[in-house]
Design an enzyme around this catalytic site. Sequence first.
Site, PDB file in Angstrom:
ATOM      1  N   GLU A  21       0.869  -1.176   0.000  1.00 41.45           N
ATOM      2  CA  GLU A  21       0.000   0.000   0.000  1.00 41.45           C
ATOM      3  C   GLU A  21       0.902   1.220   0.000  1.00 41.45           C
ATOM      4  OE1 GLU A  21      -2.750   0.067   3.227  1.00 41.45           O
ATOM      5  OE2 GLU A  21      -3.729  -1.799   2.634  1.00 41.45           O
ATOM      6  N   ASP A  59      -5.792   8.727   9.875  1.00 44.87           N
ATOM      7  CA  ASP A  59      -4.452   8.298  10.256  1.00 44.87           C
ATOM      8  C   ASP A  59      -4.031   8.864  11.600  1.00 44.87           C
ATOM      9  OD1 ASP A  59      -3.836   6.806   7.875  1.00 44.87           O
ATOM     10  OD2 ASP A  59      -3.765   8.722   6.830  1.00 44.87           O
TER      11      ASP A  59
END
Length: 283
Positions: free
Chosen positions: A50, A61
């Site tokens: 990824e 995040d």
Amino acid sequence: MTTRIDNRFSALRQQGRAGLVTFVTAGDPDEKTSLAILQALPGAGADLIELGMPFSDPMADGPTIQASSQRALKHGQTLAKTLAMVRSFRANDDATPIVLMGYFNPIYVYGVARFLADAKAAGVDGLIVVDLPPEEDDEFCGPALAAGVSFVRLLTPTTDEKRLPVALENTSGFVYYVSITGVTGTATPDFEAVGKAVAAVKAKTPLPVAVGFGVRTAADAAAIARNADAVVVGSAVVGAVEASLDEAERATERTVPAVAALVRELASGVRGARTADAAPGAK
């Protein structure tokens, strides 16, 4: 038509093991070092990659990946440069699947049709766009699938039985199950609960199920790998980048080796998980 993602999960099934998916942020800590890290990942044991598209407001995040986005943006990383990085990677590796992960805003600014054409040409296999729900599939998911790029959907512990079929409807490549509630890298998963959740998802889709968020060590990875088709590790890998930098947040001679060493350790945990379970006397 089979894809690199299909081929890789087929190979993993034949090997009787889960895969390791590693996340790194494109351009972190700088463009040259980031490409070197990307190129080192498969040899260290990453089965899929990824690649994060840096964004100024990465709301899903945690602080580690947020900081990596800021470092990349500070050094001038753009979406065009991220696609160029994939093209460079493909010059020597045409087998390892690459999934771009990020947010819709940079793609929208780039232009959806242009982005999908450029991503496909560069060798991108899939996309994870965390801020686009199924209700917005006409905006991007549909065009991505039409362009031959897999669209990987995130499922979470709060995805209930009513929502699950909606979330799975246009998902392709694999399903990404988020093992914790909250942002990346902030908690350790409840491995028993994750195993039950993976089984529930597998009952509803033939797609492979990858599990991520909160996986930091080889032991964590092994615990997830016993039930999932793949284990995703992001914050720990990005943390290895950060820990190797100098006081000015510049790459050092330790940066690429440090990341590769961690990935080898994680890969060992993933690859040994089901072997350990099958050993005589294993419980």
